[in-house]
Design a protein around this motif. Structure first.
Motif, mmCIF file in Angstrom:
data_model
loop_
_atom_site.group_PDB
_atom_site.id
_atom_site.type_symbol
_atom_site.label_atom_id
_atom_site.label_comp_id
_atom_site.label_asym_id
_atom_site.label_seq_id
_atom_site.Cartn_x
_atom_site.Cartn_y
_atom_site.Cartn_z
ATOM 1 N N MET A 58 -2.835 6.769 1.749
ATOM 2 C CA MET A 58 -2.436 5.480 1.243
ATOM 3 C C MET A 58 -2.483 5.541 -0.284
ATOM 4 O O MET A 58 -3.477 5.948 -0.862
ATOM 5 N N SER A 59 -1.430 5.110 -0.919
ATOM 6 C CA SER A 59 -1.371 5.170 -2.376
ATOM 7 C C SER A 59 -2.183 4.033 -2.989
ATOM 8 O O SER A 59 -2.565 3.068 -2.316
ATOM 9 N N ALA A 60 -2.437 4.157 -4.281
ATOM 10 C CA ALA A 60 -3.206 3.125 -4.989
ATOM 11 C C ALA A 60 -2.463 1.789 -4.985
ATOM 12 O O ALA A 60 -3.086 0.722 -4.903
ATOM 13 N N THR A 61 -1.144 1.831 -5.041
ATOM 14 C CA THR A 61 -0.351 0.591 -5.031
ATOM 15 C C THR A 61 -0.495 -0.142 -3.706
ATOM 16 O O THR A 61 -0.713 -1.356 -3.671
ATOM 17 N N VAL A 62 -0.399 0.595 -2.610
ATOM 18 C CA VAL A 62 -0.520 -0.020 -1.286
ATOM 19 C C VAL A 62 -1.935 -0.559 -1.080
ATOM 20 O O VAL A 62 -2.130 -1.652 -0.537
ATOM 21 N N THR A 63 -2.927 0.185 -1.548
ATOM 22 C CA THR A 63 -4.307 -0.273 -1.443
ATOM 23 C C THR A 63 -4.506 -1.556 -2.247
ATOM 24 O O THR A 63 -5.144 -2.506 -1.769
#
Length: 63
Positions: A1-6
């Motif tokens: 999971m990318s930082a943006t999605v998190t």
């Protein structure tokens, strides 16, 4: 999971808490998210616990 999605997931959870439980519910959920993030960083080895404790006590470290 990318930082943006998190970040989006955390923002959505905080927005839901603010709508459902009001201001203090929002603050409580934000506090638990921060504690969970800190515990996750400690477990993964990205945060040095002794350095964190020294910083909270006001001691400086050059390492």
């Amino acid at each position: 999971m990318s930082a943006t999605v998190t970040g989006i997931a955390i923002g959505a959870a905080l927005a839901f808490a603010a709508l459902a439980y009001g201001f203090w519910g929002f603050i409580l959920v934000a506090l638990f998210v921060a504690i969970g993030a800190l515990v996750g960083r400690i477990v993964s080895g990205k945060t040095d616990v002794s350095g964190l404790v020294d910083a909270l006590r006001g001691r400086r470290s050059s390492s």
